[in-house]
Design a protein around this motif. Structure first.
Motif, PDB file in Angstrom:
ATOM      1  N   THR A 146       0.812  -1.216   0.000  1.00  0.00           N
ATOM      2  CA  THR A 146       0.000   0.000   0.000  1.00  0.00           C
ATOM      3  C   THR A 146       0.846   1.267   0.000  1.00  0.00           C
ATOM      4  O   THR A 146       0.327   2.353  -0.267  1.00  0.00           O
ATOM      5  N   SER A 147       2.124   1.150   0.340  1.00  0.00           N
ATOM      6  CA  SER A 147       2.988   2.329   0.368  1.00  0.00           C
ATOM      7  C   SER A 147       4.420   1.945   0.021  1.00  0.00           C
ATOM      8  O   SER A 147       4.976   1.022   0.644  1.00  0.00           O
ATOM      9  N   PRO A 148       5.044   2.644  -0.901  1.00  0.00           N
ATOM     10  CA  PRO A 148       6.454   2.354  -1.215  1.00  0.00           C
ATOM     11  C   PRO A 148       7.397   2.810  -0.107  1.00  0.00           C
ATOM     12  O   PRO A 148       8.591   2.479  -0.141  1.00  0.00           O
ATOM     13  N   ARG A 149       6.884   3.543   0.881  1.00  0.00           N
ATOM     14  CA  ARG A 149       7.733   4.032   1.973  1.00  0.00           C
ATOM     15  C   ARG A 149       7.636   3.163   3.220  1.00  0.00           C
ATOM     16  O   ARG A 149       8.134   3.542   4.286  1.00  0.00           O
ATOM     17  N   ARG A 175      22.119   4.314   2.666  1.00  0.00           N
ATOM     18  CA  ARG A 175      20.966   4.204   1.766  1.00  0.00           C
ATOM     19  C   ARG A 175      20.823   2.758   1.308  1.00  0.00           C
ATOM     20  O   ARG A 175      21.788   2.127   0.904  1.00  0.00           O
ATOM     21  N   ASP A 176      19.595   2.258   1.386  1.00  0.00           N
ATOM     22  CA  ASP A 176      19.314   0.866   1.035  1.00  0.00           C
ATOM     23  C   ASP A 176      18.297   0.856  -0.103  1.00  0.00           C
ATOM     24  O   ASP A 176      17.090   0.802   0.126  1.00  0.00           O
ATOM     25  N   GLY A 177      18.788   0.942  -1.322  1.00  0.00           N
ATOM     26  CA  GLY A 177      17.889   0.983  -2.469  1.00  0.00           C
ATOM     27  C   GLY A 177      17.037   2.235  -2.437  1.00  0.00           C
ATOM     28  O   GLY A 177      17.540   3.359  -2.397  1.00  0.00           O
ATOM     29  N   PHE A 178      15.733   2.035  -2.399  1.00  0.00           N
ATOM     30  CA  PHE A 178      14.787   3.149  -2.404  1.00  0.00           C
ATOM     31  C   PHE A 178      14.764   3.887  -1.070  1.00  0.00           C
ATOM     32  O   PHE A 178      14.418   5.064  -0.999  1.00  0.00           O
ATOM     33  N   PHE A 179      15.165   3.193   0.015  1.00  0.00           N
ATOM     34  CA  PHE A 179      15.021   3.761   1.353  1.00  0.00           C
ATOM     35  C   PHE A 179      16.251   4.583   1.745  1.00  0.00           C
ATOM     36  O   PHE A 179      17.386   4.109   1.612  1.00  0.00           O
ATOM     37  N   PRO A 180      16.016   5.817   2.267  1.00  0.00           N
ATOM     38  CA  PRO A 180      17.133   6.606   2.784  1.00  0.00           C
ATOM     39  C   PRO A 180      17.627   6.014   4.106  1.00  0.00           C
ATOM     40  O   PRO A 180      16.995   5.115   4.661  1.00  0.00           O
TER      41      PRO A 180
END
Length: 478
Positions: free
Chosen positions: A58-61, A107-112
């Motif tokens: 539901t959320s990419p974050r 940083r892990d891919g999309f995640f800061p």
């Protein structure tokens, strides 16, 4: 720091009630635009695999990670073993958590990188490890503010001689060492039940009762070291307790009820699969005619207690929906289920292993809630304006039930009694009392105002998000 770069790691204690509150908190943080890593134990993440995948989609974050709790999968993780679980998680999970958090500072891919940790206040190691790695840590305590204040007061109660209780002493004796509760009578029986296991013959402090030791130590750690304390409550509901805690902590945020302000999907918050058929059964019942019984995720009752509840409910004469969780009943659970249903017939009794409780409590057919008074259940019942009958089991439940009966007056406190006559009488009164229903509705209206856009809890949540953003600017990654 811009919201797009703020990344909060949430680390709850691996218990159903704690997971609920943390998941609702995660929903609110995601809505505020933050990144969230939710840290389960391996055991719980396996149980929740399908629902967490759905929630993450539901959320990419949002992402879910896990660490080991150090116990085998077939370990019961029951009430008596909670101190063992917490120690095993600290010892085994702590090292894995350290490595995971260290890796998350990059940083892990999309995640800061992770910029802030919100850890359960009963797990001091989670905050300590974060701070050692340069990540600011906030404590989140998921029970009521009044119970947190009671745990904080235990050393003072020992100093004043109010603990340990004298052996054979009167449990209705007033307790005066917990501040902010002078407006009503707080009794010995209203303190966490573990306090009763302290006697002059066995101990002079709280240190020898393992579960009480965990709770008190975690609360004292919050006072000494946490950057702030987050509570899933509203100031209007527990104003005195929140005010006293605010004098002891570096900062306090009363941001609840979170389940009403930022609800997570019901399936994602449950370690058990819901029986959705109970809602269809409720649809066939008259308005406010059903007694809903649920004693939570940890309570275990004897067959004697089951029988007293059953005969009391039958005598009260109302249809009932009863949650009998797997492993909750000593003895044959299947036989007990049949006994309950056959006592009144399928049309007037529905007995299931687990339910979507928020949907049940807001259903028009539910007239009262017989509850263990765990904090999640208590505030869920309050939000829906449902009168309560309280039969507390342990931890914060004793003091919560006292507030229901003596302070908020939205229900009745049946603690320490399991007698069919008392069950019948209290259920009837909760179902029929216009005064209790008025109090319940008034509380519900107040809390709905608190979580509205300009309400006290909504404003506190905005302040919490700002606080997290400011803390995130202090994170060091080198």
């Amino acid at each position: 720091m811009a919201a797009a770069h703020v990344h909060v790691l949430l680390f709850p204690a691996p218990l159903q009630g704690c997971l609920n509150s943390f998941l609702h908190l995660s929903t609110g943080l995601l809505r505020a635009g933050l990144y969230v890593t939710f840290l389960h134990t391996d055991h719980n993440l396996r149980r929740l695999a399908t629902t967490t995948e759905a929630a993450a989609s539901t959320s990419p974050r949002l992402r879910f990670l896990s660490v080991p709790d150090g116990l085998p999968d077939d370990h019961p993780r029951a009430v008596d073993g909670l101190p063992e679980l917490m120690e095993s998680l600290r010892r085994t999970g702590g090292a894995a958590y350290h490595d995971l958090l260290l890796a998350s500072l990059l940083r892990d891919g999309f995640f800061p990188p992770v910029t802030c940790v919100v850890a359960d206040g009963v797990m001091p190691f989670a905050s300590d490890i974060a701070e050692e790695l340069g990540v600011p840590a906030i404590a989140f305590r998921t029970p009521s503010a009044c119970s947190v204040l009671a745990y904080l007061s235990v050393p003072k109660l020992v100093e004043l001689g109010e603990l340990p209780f004298p052996e054979g002493g009167d449990l209705d004796e007033p307790v005066r060492g917990v501040p902010g509760m002078e407006s009503f009578l707080l009794r010995r029986r209203d303190l966490p039940v573990q306090c009763r296991q302290l006697t002059n013959k066995t101990t002079t402090t709280h240190e020898e009762e393992p579960l009480l030791k965990v709770m008190v130590a975690g609360t004292l750690h919050c006072r000494r070291k946490a950057r702030a304390l987050v509570l899933n409550t509203a100031t209007s509901l527990e104003s005195s307790a929140v005010a006293h805690l605010a004098r002891e902590m570096r900062d306090v945020f009363a941001v609840g009820p979170l389940h009403a302000m930022s609800p997570a999907p019901a399936a994602a918050t449950s370690l058990w699969r819901h029986d959705d058929g109970c809602v269809a059964w409720l649809d066939r019942q008259a308005e406010r005619s059903v007694v809903y019984i649920s004693l939570g995720s940890l309570t275990v009752i004897s067959h004697h207690h089951f029988t007293e509840f059953l005969f009391g409910l039958v005598a009260a004469g109302y249809p009932f929906l009863w949650v009998l969780r797997p492993g909750m009943l000593e003895g044959s659970q299947d036989a007990a289920l049949q006994e309950a249903i056959s006592a009144v017939g399928k049309d007037r009794a529905c007995v299931v292993p687990w339910v979507p409780q928020r949907d049940v409590l807001r259903h028009r057919a539910v007239g009262c809630f017989l509850t263990h008074c765990g904090w999640n259940s208590t505030i869920e019942g309050i939000v829906e304006g449902v009168p309560m009958v309280c039969w507390p089991f342990f931890l914060d439940q004793q003091i919560n039930s006292r507030f229901v009966g003596a302070v908020w007056r939205n229900g009745l406190d049946m603690k320490d009694v399991c007698d069919r006559g008392v069950v019948e009488r209290t259920v009837r009164e909760a179902m029929e009392s216009a005064e209790i229903r008025r109090s319940a509705r008034a509380l519900a209206a107040q809390l709905k105002s608190d979580i509205a856009d300009d309400g006290s809890s909504a404003l506190e949540f905005k302040r919490l998000v700002s606080f997290i953003r400011e803390l995130s600017c202090t994170t060091t990654t080198g």
